[in-house]
Design an enzyme around this catalytic site. Structure first.
Site, PDB file in Angstrom:
ATOM      1  N   TYR B  13       0.830  -1.203   0.000  1.00 48.85           N
ATOM      2  CA  TYR B  13       0.000   0.000   0.000  1.00 48.85           C
ATOM      3  C   TYR B  13       0.861   1.248   0.000  1.00 48.85           C
ATOM      4  CZ  TYR B  13      -4.284  -2.591   1.000  1.00 48.85           C
ATOM      5  OH  TYR B  13      -5.359  -3.420   0.917  1.00 48.85           O
ATOM      6  N   CYS B  14       0.201   2.376  -0.233  1.00 51.08           N
ATOM      7  CA  CYS B  14       0.814   3.683  -0.124  1.00 51.08           C
ATOM      8  C   CYS B  14       1.473   3.803   1.257  1.00 51.08           C
ATOM      9  CB  CYS B  14      -0.259   4.754  -0.302  1.00 51.08           C
ATOM     10  SG  CYS B  14       0.194   6.371   0.255  1.00 51.08           S
ATOM     11  N   PRO B  15       2.679   4.324   1.430  1.00 50.04           N
ATOM     12  CA  PRO B  15       3.504   4.991   0.416  1.00 50.04           C
ATOM     13  C   PRO B  15       4.535   4.084  -0.243  1.00 50.04           C
ATOM     14  CG  PRO B  15       4.481   5.362   2.544  1.00 50.04           C
ATOM     15  CD  PRO B  15       3.317   4.423   2.754  1.00 50.04           C
ATOM     16  N   MET B  16       4.485   2.770   0.008  1.00 47.84           N
ATOM     17  CA  MET B  16       5.572   1.899  -0.443  1.00 47.84           C
ATOM     18  C   MET B  16       5.807   1.890  -1.960  1.00 47.84           C
ATOM     19  SD  MET B  16       6.835   1.387   2.308  1.00 47.84           S
ATOM     20  CE  MET B  16       8.289   0.538   1.701  1.00 47.84           C
ATOM     21  N   ASP B  40      -2.463  -1.563  -5.647  1.00 43.96           N
ATOM     22  CA  ASP B  40      -3.020  -0.476  -4.843  1.00 43.96           C
ATOM     23  C   ASP B  40      -3.609   0.539  -5.817  1.00 43.96           C
ATOM     24  OD1 ASP B  40      -3.652   1.542  -3.096  1.00 43.96           O
ATOM     25  OD2 ASP B  40      -1.590   2.177  -2.747  1.00 43.96           O
TER      26      ASP B  40
END
Lengths: 160, 76
Positions: B13-16, B40
């Site tokens: 998921y964000c921010p990955m 995502d």
């Protein structure tokens, strides 16, 4: 790195949910080529304190706060649904299940992306926190003038 | 679309995805194309915006079921 591209975040809350938001924005900004400063003050300071650090020469009031409010990224409460620690336990489980990095991992990522971590000297004084009890990732200890100097040059300033 | 390098961000998921993209793009040379695979849905808006901030060229996003393939050309 463009110095005009700067984000400054006051990490006031020490809650798991709110600090997670702080770190998502900080790491996201750093990964987008921005310079990022994080100022840890008040409850937020607890996040960058070493878990086991407990200085002996504290008076009873400071000792009480230091005992009641645990230090370190893995001991953060939730701002809602804390339920004496059951809430954060469940939230961390859900985060892990969803592949969302933990606060500890976020801290390491922020550090590797060059995010500057500053500890608030006033909070340190009030709570009896010494520099030696902070995690080694902390870049410096400073006050409001340093925050304002960074905030003034930033396009984005947040208080979380 | 043909890419020089592929980055697998499935399950993240964000921010990955953008953090991994920022790390990966450093390994490319100017003119090369990076393919980022993510499930995502945030990537659809995030990748063009990340490119806008970093000065890289956003090429397109291809949708395949639950997966998205974003293409970024390294220009800076």
């Amino acid at each position: 790195m463009n110095e005009k591209n700067m984000v400054t975040i006051v990490v006031f809350s020490g809650d798991l949910d709110k600090t997670l938001a702080s770190f998502v924005i900080a790491t996201g900004a750093a990964a987008s080529g921005m310079k990022v400063n994080m100022f840890f003050t008040f409850w937020g300071l607890k996040l960058i304190q070493r878990e086991k650090a407990r200085p002996k020469e504290l008076d009873w009031m400071r000792r009480m706060f230091s005992f009641m409010v645990k230090a370190g990224p893995e001991k953060r409460p939730l701002s809602k649904m804390n339920m004496f620690g059951i809430g954060p336990m469940m939230m961390k489980k859900l985060m892990k299940k969803s592949n969302v990095p933990s606060l500890k991992e976020m801290l390491a990522t922020a550090k590797s992306l060059g995010v500057k971590l500053t500890a608030c000297s006033m909070t340190m004084g009030v709570m009896g926190v010494t520099k030696e009890t902070l995690i080694p990732e902390v870049n410096n200890v400073a006050g409001v003038a340093s925050f304002l100097a960074d905030a003034k040059d930033s396009q984005i300033t947040l208080f979380i | 679309m043909e890419a020089n390098v592929t980055l697998d961000c499935l399950g993240l998921y964000c921010p990955m995805p953008i953090i991994k993209t920022a790390e990966k793009i450093k390994e490319l040379t100017i003119g090369e194309i990076l393919e980022v695979i993510s499930d995502d849905v945030g990537i659809v808006e995030d990748m063009p915006n990340w490119c806008k901030m970093t000065g890289q060229e956003f090429l397109c996003i291809e949708e395949e079921g639950d997966e998205f393939r974003a293409y970024v050309k390294k220009i800076v």
